[in-house]
Design an enzyme around this catalytic site. Structure first.
Site, mmCIF file in Angstrom:
data_model
loop_
_atom_site.group_PDB
_atom_site.id
_atom_site.type_symbol
_atom_site.label_atom_id
_atom_site.label_comp_id
_atom_site.label_asym_id
_atom_site.label_seq_id
_atom_site.Cartn_x
_atom_site.Cartn_y
_atom_site.Cartn_z
ATOM 1 N N CYS A 112 0.821 -1.224 0.000
ATOM 2 C CA CYS A 112 0.000 0.000 0.000
ATOM 3 C C CYS A 112 0.850 1.267 0.000
ATOM 4 O O CYS A 112 0.347 2.357 -0.266
ATOM 5 C CB CYS A 112 -0.948 -0.005 1.184
ATOM 6 S SG CYS A 112 -1.905 -1.514 1.280
ATOM 7 N N HIS A 252 -3.882 6.472 3.377
ATOM 8 C CA HIS A 252 -4.235 5.228 2.696
ATOM 9 C C HIS A 252 -5.614 4.789 3.183
ATOM 10 O O HIS A 252 -5.933 4.899 4.367
ATOM 11 C CB HIS A 252 -3.191 4.155 3.012
ATOM 12 C CG HIS A 252 -3.599 2.799 2.533
ATOM 13 N ND1 HIS A 252 -4.014 2.571 1.240
ATOM 14 C CD2 HIS A 252 -3.689 1.606 3.178
ATOM 15 C CE1 HIS A 252 -4.323 1.298 1.112
ATOM 16 N NE2 HIS A 252 -4.142 0.685 2.269
ATOM 17 N N ASN A 282 -10.414 -0.643 -0.554
ATOM 18 C CA ASN A 282 -8.956 -0.611 -0.422
ATOM 19 C C ASN A 282 -8.326 -1.044 -1.749
ATOM 20 O O ASN A 282 -8.466 -2.188 -2.156
ATOM 21 C CB ASN A 282 -8.534 -1.548 0.717
ATOM 22 C CG ASN A 282 -7.030 -1.519 0.971
ATOM 23 O OD1 ASN A 282 -6.266 -0.955 0.192
ATOM 24 N ND2 ASN A 282 -6.616 -2.146 2.053
HETATM 25 N N1 ACO Z 1 -19.059 -10.178 7.382
HETATM 26 C C1 ACO Z 1 -19.578 -10.571 8.555
HETATM 27 N N2 ACO Z 1 -18.825 -10.981 9.581
HETATM 28 C C2 ACO Z 1 -17.497 -10.996 9.408
HETATM 29 C C3 ACO Z 1 -16.887 -10.612 8.214
HETATM 30 C C4 ACO Z 1 -17.734 -10.194 7.162
HETATM 31 N N3 ACO Z 1 -17.259 -9.805 5.979
HETATM 32 N N4 ACO Z 1 -15.546 -10.737 8.344
HETATM 33 C C5 ACO Z 1 -15.324 -11.182 9.582
HETATM 34 N N5 ACO Z 1 -16.501 -11.349 10.226
HETATM 35 C C6 ACO Z 1 -16.714 -11.818 11.573
HETATM 36 C C7 ACO Z 1 -15.575 -12.690 12.068
HETATM 37 O O1 ACO Z 1 -15.748 -14.020 11.613
HETATM 38 C C8 ACO Z 1 -15.753 -12.576 13.552
HETATM 39 O O2 ACO Z 1 -16.793 -13.425 13.954
HETATM 40 P P1 ACO Z 1 -16.681 -14.273 15.328
HETATM 41 O O3 ACO Z 1 -16.585 -13.224 16.402
HETATM 42 O O4 ACO Z 1 -17.932 -15.053 15.307
HETATM 43 O O5 ACO Z 1 -15.433 -15.062 15.176
HETATM 44 C C9 ACO Z 1 -16.219 -11.142 13.746
HETATM 45 O O6 ACO Z 1 -16.731 -10.709 12.458
HETATM 46 C C10 ACO Z 1 -15.133 -10.210 14.157
HETATM 47 O O7 ACO Z 1 -14.033 -10.419 13.291
HETATM 48 P P2 ACO Z 1 -12.654 -9.778 13.531
HETATM 49 O O8 ACO Z 1 -11.707 -10.230 12.468
HETATM 50 O O9 ACO Z 1 -12.236 -10.022 14.947
HETATM 51 O O10 ACO Z 1 -13.046 -8.229 13.374
HETATM 52 P P3 ACO Z 1 -12.125 -6.983 13.387
HETATM 53 O O11 ACO Z 1 -12.638 -5.999 14.338
HETATM 54 O O12 ACO Z 1 -10.664 -7.317 13.484
HETATM 55 O O13 ACO Z 1 -12.387 -6.395 11.931
HETATM 56 C C11 ACO Z 1 -11.279 -6.150 9.826
HETATM 57 C C12 ACO Z 1 -11.963 -7.099 10.776
HETATM 58 C C13 ACO Z 1 -12.325 -5.202 9.264
HETATM 59 C C14 ACO Z 1 -10.650 -6.925 8.678
HETATM 60 C C15 ACO Z 1 -10.213 -5.361 10.586
HETATM 61 O O14 ACO Z 1 -9.393 -6.213 11.341
HETATM 62 C C16 ACO Z 1 -9.345 -4.551 9.679
HETATM 63 O O15 ACO Z 1 -9.803 -3.738 8.932
HETATM 64 N N6 ACO Z 1 -8.052 -4.743 9.777
HETATM 65 C C17 ACO Z 1 -7.141 -4.045 8.914
HETATM 66 C C18 ACO Z 1 -6.808 -4.945 7.825
HETATM 67 C C19 ACO Z 1 -6.852 -4.313 6.488
HETATM 68 O O16 ACO Z 1 -7.387 -3.254 6.245
HETATM 69 N N7 ACO Z 1 -6.237 -5.001 5.573
HETATM 70 C C20 ACO Z 1 -6.197 -4.538 4.268
HETATM 71 C C21 ACO Z 1 -4.867 -4.665 3.691
HETATM 72 S S1 ACO Z 1 -3.702 -3.896 4.680
HETATM 73 C C22 ACO Z 1 -3.683 -2.344 4.367
HETATM 74 O O17 ACO Z 1 -4.210 -1.874 3.409
HETATM 75 C C23 ACO Z 1 -2.985 -1.527 5.367
#
Ligand code: ACO
Length: 325
Positions: A112, A252, A282
């Site tokens: 990114c 970003h 993203n």
């Molecule tokens: N729809 C519904 N539920 C979902 C989804 C979805 N698409 N994805 C995950 N869940 C569920 C999980 O299974 C979990 O369920 P559980 O509690 O029953 O196990 C619950 O939602 C919570 O999931 P987490 O992964 O713990 O949620 P979190 O608060 O970490 O959010 C997310 C997830 C949005 C991916 C977050 O961690 C994030 O944005 N992280 C940054 C990662 C990122 O942006 N990566 C992109 C590339 S890196 C970059 O560009 C910098």
């Protein structure tokens, strides 16, 4: 002489995939995606095009806006982790598409942070008189390396390209300071595991979906906020400016909650923050140049404004760039 962004351009594929479309593909909901990421929809490239085609379209627009001909360009740098091929570089295909040859064209792999790293390299090439007009792009086709059965990742990404043309100029424009860095110790937290020399493509890697994005979302989130904030503050300090001097902040676009936590930490108001994640999702290296292009079009960025760019991505890599536009 200062480094000036002459013009910008963007390409976004026409096809839109909404959160409601995704509800039919995996166990998710529009509400979850909007609340947890800020994304409403993303663009999906057609099978007929590759990353270089998107850069070429964006480049043609930037050239026209800058009253330049393709022949005026003498270096092409493309920040991407979804190149057309492992080699040649996507930048070389762009050179061919624009009917050019002879000068250096290469890709930067910094996830990114690819566009930001590219601009920092371009700055030093311009200042050392190695090139005069450099085309820097951030471009990705992430939906081609997405596991469409994994709801944890498939809701996050989109496709597109953004470009900027940079030159040396004696008007007021300049890159005032920058900060960039990486921590290779944390590479495993955000990775496309297969397809390289570590794990070459095989039936097994394809069966196990190892050519798609794998990440530890929570860890990425935590490090993104921390390092974007540190980097932004360092760039401000290097230029002898404060957060109050910033007219527009373009971070970003990984997750609206990452953006909100970072601006809270750095102390930049939301009104001064460019947010495009709702409409483009993203797009890794492409989000910053595309967002800058939108900002110009929407009248949010004028010549003379202080612009702060800020990124974080796989590697991990990060950076901040302070520009007098
Ligand atoms: N729809 C519904 N539920 C979902 C989804 C979805 N698409 N994805 C995950 N869940 C569920 C999980 O299974 C979990 O369920 P559980 O509690 O029953 O196990 C619950 O939602 C919570 O999931 P987490 O992964 O713990 O949620 P979190 O608060 O970490 O959010 C997310 C997830 C949005 C991916 C977050 O961690 C994030 O944005 N992280 C940054 C990662 C990122 O942006 N990566 C992109 C590339 S890196 C970059 O560009 C910098």
């Amino acid at each position: 002489m200062g480094v000036k962004f002459i013009s910008t351009g963007r390409f976004l594929p026409d096809k839109i995939l909404t959160n409601f479309d995704l509800e039919k593909m995996v166990d998710t909901s529009d509400e979850w995606i909007r609340t947890m990421t800020g994304i409403r929809e993303r663009r999906i490239a057609s099978d007929e095009i590759a990353t270089s085609d998107m850069v070429t379209e964006a480049a043609r627009i930037a050239l026209e806006k800058g009253n330049l001909k393709p022949q005026d360009i003498d270096c092409i740098i493309v920040g991407t982790i979804t190149p057309d091929n492992a080699y040649p570089a996507t930048a070389c295909w762009v050179q061919k598409n624009l009917g050019l040859k002879g000068f250096p064209a290469f890709d930067v792999s910094a996830a990114c942070s690819g566009f930001l790293y590219g601009v920092i390299i371009a700055k030093s090439l311009l200042e050392s008189k190695i090139a005069t007009n450099i085309l820097v792009a951030g471009a990705e086709m992430l939906t081609k390396v997405t596991n469409w059965e994994d709801r944890n990742t498939c809701v996050l990404f989109g496709d597109g390209a953004g470009v900027a043309i940079l030159t040396l100029s004696d008007d007021n424009s300049d890159i005032l300071s920058y900060n960039w860095g990486a921590n290779g110790n944390l590479g495993e937290l955000l990775i496309q595991p297969a397809g390289g020399s570590r794990l070459p493509a095989s039936h097994e890697t394809v069966d196990k979906n190892l050519h798609t994005v794998t990440m530890d979302g929570k860890e990425v989130f935590k490090h993104a906020v921390r390092w974007m904030a540190i980097s932004a503050e360092q760039a401000l300090k290097n230029a002898g400016l404060t957060k109050d001097d910033v007219d527009l902040y373009v971070p970003h676009q990984a997750n609206i909650r990452i953006i909100e936590s970072t601006i809270k930490r750095v102390g930049i108001p939301r009104e001064k923050t460019m947010i495009t994640i709702d409409r483009i999702a993203n797009i890794s290296a492409a989000t910053v140049p595309i967002s800058v292009d939108f900002a110009i079009e929407e009248g949010r960025l004028q010549r003379g404004d202080i612009l702060l760019l800020n990124t974080f991505g796989g590697g991990f890599t990060w950076g901040a760039l302070l520009i007098r536009w």
